[in-house]
Design an enzyme around this catalytic site. Structure first.
Site, PDB file in Angstrom:
ATOM      1  N   LYS A 212      50.072  15.385  95.365  1.00  0.00           N
ATOM      2  CA  LYS A 212      48.785  15.257  94.672  1.00  0.00           C
ATOM      3  C   LYS A 212      47.634  15.739  95.560  1.00  0.00           C
ATOM      4  CE  LYS A 212      45.422  14.267  92.165  1.00  0.00           C
ATOM      5  NZ  LYS A 212      44.970  13.286  91.231  1.00  0.00           N
ATOM      6  N   CYS A 266      37.487  13.779  92.627  1.00  0.00           N
ATOM      7  CA  CYS A 266      38.823  14.055  93.151  1.00  0.00           C
ATOM      8  C   CYS A 266      38.830  15.160  94.194  1.00  0.00           C
ATOM      9  CB  CYS A 266      39.743  14.435  92.003  1.00  0.00           C
ATOM     10  SG  CYS A 266      39.578  13.309  90.622  1.00  0.00           S
TER      11      CYS A 266
HETATM   12  N1  SAJ Z   1      34.742  24.503  90.406  1.00  0.00           N
HETATM   13  C1  SAJ Z   1      34.137  25.656  90.901  1.00  0.00           C
HETATM   14  N2  SAJ Z   1      34.777  26.849  90.747  1.00  0.00           N
HETATM   15  C2  SAJ Z   1      35.975  26.948  90.099  1.00  0.00           C
HETATM   16  C3  SAJ Z   1      36.588  25.780  89.591  1.00  0.00           C
HETATM   17  C4  SAJ Z   1      35.945  24.562  89.758  1.00  0.00           C
HETATM   18  O1  SAJ Z   1      33.048  25.605  91.498  1.00  0.00           O
HETATM   19  O2  SAJ Z   1      36.482  28.070  89.970  1.00  0.00           O
HETATM   20  C5  SAJ Z   1      34.074  23.188  90.587  1.00  0.00           C
HETATM   21  C6  SAJ Z   1      33.678  22.519  89.262  1.00  0.00           C
HETATM   22  O3  SAJ Z   1      32.452  23.011  88.794  1.00  0.00           O
HETATM   23  C7  SAJ Z   1      33.604  21.070  89.696  1.00  0.00           C
HETATM   24  C8  SAJ Z   1      34.706  20.955  90.747  1.00  0.00           C
HETATM   25  O4  SAJ Z   1      34.995  22.276  91.148  1.00  0.00           O
HETATM   26  O5  SAJ Z   1      32.363  20.761  90.299  1.00  0.00           O
HETATM   27  C9  SAJ Z   1      35.969  20.287  90.280  1.00  0.00           C
HETATM   28  O6  SAJ Z   1      36.293  20.661  88.952  1.00  0.00           O
HETATM   29  P1  SAJ Z   1      37.783  21.011  88.468  1.00  0.00           P
HETATM   30  O7  SAJ Z   1      37.729  21.395  87.051  1.00  0.00           O
HETATM   31  O8  SAJ Z   1      38.386  21.999  89.401  1.00  0.00           O
HETATM   32  O9  SAJ Z   1      38.611  19.671  88.705  1.00  0.00           O
HETATM   33  P2  SAJ Z   1      38.419  18.101  88.337  1.00  0.00           P
HETATM   34  O10 SAJ Z   1      37.796  17.419  89.509  1.00  0.00           O
HETATM   35  O11 SAJ Z   1      37.768  17.915  87.020  1.00  0.00           O
HETATM   36  O12 SAJ Z   1      39.965  17.661  88.189  1.00  0.00           O
HETATM   37  C10 SAJ Z   1      40.878  17.911  89.257  1.00  0.00           C
HETATM   38  C11 SAJ Z   1      42.132  18.607  88.694  1.00  0.00           C
HETATM   39  N3  SAJ Z   1      42.942  19.132  89.789  1.00  0.00           N
HETATM   40  C12 SAJ Z   1      43.361  20.431  89.817  1.00  0.00           C
HETATM   41  O13 SAJ Z   1      43.052  21.235  88.946  1.00  0.00           O
HETATM   42  C13 SAJ Z   1      44.234  20.821  90.946  1.00  0.00           C
HETATM   43  C14 SAJ Z   1      42.923  17.613  87.852  1.00  0.00           C
HETATM   44  O14 SAJ Z   1      44.147  18.186  87.417  1.00  0.00           O
HETATM   45  C15 SAJ Z   1      43.224  16.337  88.652  1.00  0.00           C
HETATM   46  O15 SAJ Z   1      43.954  15.384  87.898  1.00  0.00           O
HETATM   47  C16 SAJ Z   1      41.886  15.726  89.033  1.00  0.00           C
HETATM   48  O16 SAJ Z   1      41.195  16.663  89.888  1.00  0.00           O
HETATM   49  C17 SAJ Z   1      42.162  14.406  89.762  1.00  0.00           C
HETATM   50  O17 SAJ Z   1      42.025  13.345  89.123  1.00  0.00           O
HETATM   51  O18 SAJ Z   1      42.579  14.437  90.926  1.00  0.00           O
END
Ligand code: SAJ
Length: 422
Positions: A212, A266
């Site tokens: 994870k 996360c």
């Molecule tokens: N972000 C960027 N650029 C990108 C992708 C995301 O700047 O290309 C930013 C988003 O704007 C945001 C942050 O990253 O601020 C996180 O967003 P996210 O959509 O990547 O992830 P979370 O935090 O909503 O959810 C993540 C997920 N993990 C992965 O995709 C590996 C989810 O599957 C997990 O269950 C969750 O963390 C968790 O609970 O750990």
């Protein structure tokens, strides 16, 4: 079927949907939370968090009598612990919620029960949880001392669902099942198979914990690479979004998108659990965190430069007469979640340092949190477009993408998401 009653400890963003989905499969579910207010809301068939469609599922589960919430653990056949695992001031993981959850269920455990840790945890947390349970219940045997003959089965099965898509991903995602022994894993699989359609893949507890953390660190490192590229391209006069889309045409390149920083509960937290255990080895993971954490300040510096450019072009004006509109407050697009949001933090900091008007615009937010800092006015897209001098785009909500180009071109724009520059 070995599970008649299932108990979920911690009714937050993961625990409540999980409890509701078990209940929707007609299992008796006892949800436990220390927050009396959350318990009361759930028992009325309502929800205290934001997640699409969850209200309907919880309402049905409570009305049909399959889900009940309480503050005090009761006997059950399986216990899923889904409490927060934040970090402390020094980035060390804080396991106090897991400790108190384990100590609260220990008195009601009985021979044959399964205890699953779902909370994202540093490596070794499941063994630690089993040790707390064993200490509280010397009359029962646990896997760390009795292996396959233990009275209680223990496993780590990390949640991996994406906020905003939790109900779908809970059912469809594959599950990593890290039992303390093979029998612990098998029992955990039979529990998850009640609703999981994805594959349940068996490993040990430590690998499941690390898996994870690795998933979220991998995403963090990927985003840090994109954020670093955006700062490099800014220096070199290159459009980073064009660059990334060109590079991504290579069959083995898949660069993520830059933004104003990384938010949510996360991705900005979990990599520290690896760094804190192995600080000398986790150099790239630590640096990625630092790069992503430094991005909001970089954006604020860009705003300061834009203000001074505006004043140079309009010498009759003073800084007090410059209106800045921050488009987007949530931590990612098309949700209303402000938790650990870099967009919200940047907006508040600008409101604190800028002497003129700062407008906040977010179509998904109806009111600002009561404890927000700085002088901020929440307004609509149309009003902001009439009043602003500098447009700071922080979140790529769909409503912002629909603004006609002609409206955007009139203004000084700082576009941290590249929606107007692609
Ligand atoms: N972000 C960027 N650029 C990108 C992708 C995301 O700047 O290309 C930013 C988003 O704007 C945001 C942050 O990253 O601020 C996180 O967003 P996210 O959509 O990547 O992830 P979370 O935090 O909503 O959810 C993540 C997920 N993990 C992965 O995709 C590996 C989810 O599957 C997990 O269950 C969750 O963390 C968790 O609970 O750990």
């Amino acid at each position: 079927m070995p599970f008649t009653t299932i108990s979920v400890i911690g009714l937050g963003y993961i625990g409540l949907p999980t409890a509701a989905v078990f209940a929707s499969r007609k299992k008796q579910v006892i949800g436990v939370d220390v927050n009396q207010n959350a318990v009361d809301i759930i028992n009325r068939g309502q929800i205290h968090i934001v997640e699409p469609d969850l209200d309907m599922v919880v309402h049905a589960a409570v009305t049909e009598g399959y889900l009940r919430a309480t503050t005090k653990p009761e006997p059950a056949d399986a216990f899923l612990i889904a409490v927060p695992t934040p970090f402390k001031g020094d980035y060390e993981p804080d396991l106090t919620y897991i400790e108190s959850a384990s100590k609260s269920i220990a008195p009601v455990l009985k021979k044959g029960d399964l205890v699953i840790l779902e909370s994202t945890s540093p490596v070794g947390a499941t063994e630690q949880m089993a040790a707390w349970l064993a200490e509280a219940r010397p009359d029962l045997s646990f896997p760390q001392t009795h292996g396959e003959n233990s009275d209680i089965r223990v496993a780590h099965c990390p949640e991996r669902v994406l906020p905003g898509h939790v109900l779908r991903e809970l059912v469809q995602n594959d599950r990593v099942i890290g039992g303390m022994t093979p029998k612990c894993s098998q029992l955990a699989i039979s529990l998850y198979k009640i609703f999981v359609q994805g594959e349940c893949i068996v490993t040990n507890a430590r690998t499941a914990e690390m898996c994870k953390l690795t998933e979220n660190s991998s995403r963090d490192v990927g985003i840090a690479f994109a954020n670093e590229l955006s700062m490099i391209c800014d220096k070199l006069g290159i459009n980073v979004w064009e660059l990334i889309s060109l590079a991504n045409r290579h069959p083995r390149v898949n660069i993520l998108q830059p933004g104003p920083g990384v938010g949510g509960h996360c991705i900005a937290v979990d990599p520290w659990f690896i760094v804190s255990k192995t600080p000398e080895q986790a150099r790239l993971i630590r640096t990625a965190r630092e790069v992503n954490d430094s991005k909001p300040q970089w954006v604020i510096e860009k705003v300061k430069i834009a203000i001074s450019d505006f004043l140079q072009a309009n010498p009759e004006k003073t800084a007090r007469e410059v209106t800045i509109a921050c488009f987007g407050l949530a931590f990612k697009p098309d949700i209303d979640d402000l938790r650990e949001s870099p967009a919200f933090s940047i907006t508040q900091q600008i409101a604190e340092i800028h002497s003129g008007i700062v407008l906040a615009v977010d179509p998904n937010i109806t009111s600002l949190p009561s404890d927000h800092k700085g002088r901020l006015t929440l307004t609509t897209i149309d009003t902001a477009l009439c009043e602003l001098d500098i447009l700071l785009l922080l979140v790529d909500h769909k409503e912002f993408k629909e603004i006609p180009k002609i409206e955007i071109q009139k203004h000084i724009v700082i576009d941290t998401r590249g929606i107007y520059q692609k």
